[in-house]
Scaffold this motif. Structure first.
Motif, short mmCIF file in Angstrom:
data_model
loop_
_atom_site.label_atom_id
_atom_site.label_comp_id
_atom_site.label_asym_id
_atom_site.label_seq_id
_atom_site.Cartn_x
_atom_site.Cartn_y
_atom_site.Cartn_z
N TYR A 64 0.86 -1.16 -0.09
CA TYR A 64 -0.01 -0.05 -0.11
C TYR A 64 0.86 1.37 0.00
CZ TYR A 64 -3.29 3.46 1.40
OH TYR A 64 -4.08 4.79 1.59
N GLY A 65 1.88 1.15 0.64
CA GLY A 65 2.87 2.41 0.81
C GLY A 65 3.56 2.74 -0.61
N TYR A 67 2.22 1.48 -3.46
CA TYR A 67 1.26 2.16 -4.24
C TYR A 67 0.82 3.48 -4.20
CZ TYR A 67 -3.48 2.76 -6.09
OH TYR A 67 -4.73 3.03 -6.67
N SER A 68 0.92 3.97 -2.87
CA SER A 68 0.37 5.22 -2.41
C SER A 68 1.59 6.39 -3.03
CB SER A 68 0.42 5.61 -1.05
OG SER A 68 -0.74 4.78 -0.47
N PHE A 69 2.66 5.92 -2.90
CA PHE A 69 3.98 6.64 -3.26
C PHE A 69 3.88 6.84 -4.82
CE2 PHE A 69 8.41 6.82 -4.99
CZ PHE A 69 8.79 8.29 -4.23
N SER A 71 1.15 6.34 -6.65
CA SER A 71 0.22 6.94 -7.06
C SER A 71 0.29 8.68 -6.92
CB SER A 71 -1.13 6.52 -6.14
OG SER A 71 -2.08 7.32 -6.49
N TYR A 72 1.01 8.91 -5.77
CA TYR A 72 1.19 10.29 -5.55
C TYR A 72 2.12 10.98 -6.76
CZ TYR A 72 2.96 14.59 -3.54
OH TYR A 72 3.24 16.06 -3.37
N GLY A 76 -1.19 12.26 -7.63
CA GLY A 76 -1.65 12.80 -6.63
C GLY A 76 -1.09 14.31 -6.54
N ARG A 77 0.12 14.51 -7.07
CA ARG A 77 0.91 15.63 -6.76
C ARG A 77 0.65 16.65 -7.70
NH1 ARG A 77 6.89 15.48 -8.96
NH2 ARG A 77 6.63 14.23 -10.69
#
Length: 406
Positions: A64-65, A67-69, A71-72, A76-77
């Motif tokens: 998840y971390g 994926y979140s990174f 994705s950001y 996301g950014r």
């Protein structure tokens, strides 16, 4: 001789402590006599299950971390959001152009009206009288114009008559001049009596005076024509002035009926029957609820990649759980402070840097049912996807590097 048996003999004959078998945990290898609690097989299995669960959770958290990174970094950014956003509409304040008493009111607060619909009417009596007075002035001006045209005709006739009389007088003068010239040598020779010659001379002088009089009459007639023509021009100007006044009076009479300049909802009405209103006085407002938009105030650090046409997701506090979509229409060419009534003057006194905000206008896609709820002033949370402008940052850098190189 046989000795009696005692318990101490049994302890001496039993196996020694050094040779007694030891009891150890086959799973842990620990001696229960070491002072540690012996774990049961069930407890060991439970601990193994917990370990596996923690390992799975750690792996899931790691995935998840990651994926979140990712994705950001990819998405996301580039998503810029703010809750400093509100629904707006370019409402119109309706005022009176005339002074007078309100005769009738055709609308009420919160009523939907179409463009051109009658809102209220001011007593038109005074303005109807002004139209009638303007019509009378037009009639007078036209009568003066007709009189001037008649004077011009008379003046032209007078000129013709005066010129004819002048021509006749000149012919008479020419004849008498010829007779005087004819008789002068005859008198010198005594062929004709001097009395006849003197008569011709007197007639000639009289004819000359008559020619001068006829010439003055022609000039006077021409002067009268010029005066009549000037009066005609003045009469035409008076007619035009009277027609303009009539048009102005008719306009005022039309303005006594206050109509809606746009379609929308009536709001904040201050109309009352019998109320006396002055020119420019605010009477009510019309809000074009069909033309609402969102104004989002983003920080200056968020607008670097904002461009018109980028997709937007909006959430209105009044409609929890509902998402609205739209697109960026434009970015204001200046911060909100730039267009404030008193712009900040940072060149004086102590300076404290404050992050500025830039208004962004956003079109919102909303159906008829939603527009019954979406009214100006409602709070909105806005998210703008700026991924479409990713190459722009590099392009700007290249432009600046190229400019520095030159």
């Amino acid at each position: 001789m046989t000795l009696p048996h005692t318990p101490d003999d049994d302890r001496q004959t039993g196996p020694s402590d050094d040779t007694a078998p030891t009891s150890t945990d086959p799973q842990t290898g620990r001696d229960p006599d070491d002072g540690e609690k012996v774990r049961s097989p069930e407890e060991i299995a439970r601990r193994k299950r917990i370990g596996r669960i923690l390992l799975v959770l750690a792996i899931i958290g790691l995935i998840y971390g990651a994926y979140s990174f990712i994705s950001y970094q990819l998405v996301g950014r580039y998503i810029q959001e703010t809750d400093d956003a509100y629904i707006r509409a370019d409402s119109v304040t309706i005022g009176s152009k005339l002074s007078g008493y309100i005769r009738s009111i055709s609308v009420r607060d919160n009523q939907m009206v179409e463009r051109g619909a009658l809102l209220a009417e001011i007593d038109p009596t005074d303005y109807s009288n002004r139209v009638a007075d303007a019509n009378a002035q037009i009639a007078v001006a036209r009568a003066n114009r007709d009189a001037s045209q008649a004077s011009i005709g008379e003046a032209r006739t007078g000129i013709s008559q005066a010129e004819a009389a002048l021509a006749s007088a000149r012919r008479e003068l020419a004849y008498l001049n010829s007779q005087v010239a004819l008789y002068r040598p005859l008198i010198a020779t005594g062929a004709e009596p001097k009395q006849t010659y003197d008569q011709y001379v007197a007639n000639r002088d009289k004819a000359a005076e008559d020619v001068a009089g006829k010439q003055a009459a022609v000039e006077q007639s021409r002067s009268q024509l010029a005066s009549a023509e000037a009066q005609l021009e003045q009469s035409n100007a008076q007619v035009q002035s009277a027609e303009v006044k009539k048009q102005s009076s008719q306009n005022d009479l039309g303005y006594s009926r206050i109509a809606a300049p746009i379609a929308g909802k009536v709001a904040s009405s201050a109309l009352r029957v019998g109320q006396f209103v002055q020119p420019g006085q605010r009477l009510l407002s019309i809000v074009p609820t069909q033309d609402i938009y969102v104004e989002a105030n983003f920080k200056e650090t968020q607008i670097g990649l904002m461009r018109a046409g980028q997709p937007v997701i909006m959430r209105v506090d009044a409609l929890s759980g509902v998402e609205f979509h739209g697109k960026v229409e434009s970015v204001t060419p200046g911060t909100g402070a730039t267009f404030s009534l008193i712009p900040p003057q940072n060149a004086t006194g102590n300076f404290t840097k404050i992050v500025q905000r830039v208004p962004v206008r956003i079109h919102i896609d909303a159906g008829p049912e939603a527009r019954q709820v979406l009214v100006p002033g409602l709070s909105v949370r806005v998210e703008i996807d700026t991924r479409s402008a990713k190459p722009m940052r590099e392009k700007i850098k290249q432009e600046q590097e190229g400019g520095a190189a030159r």
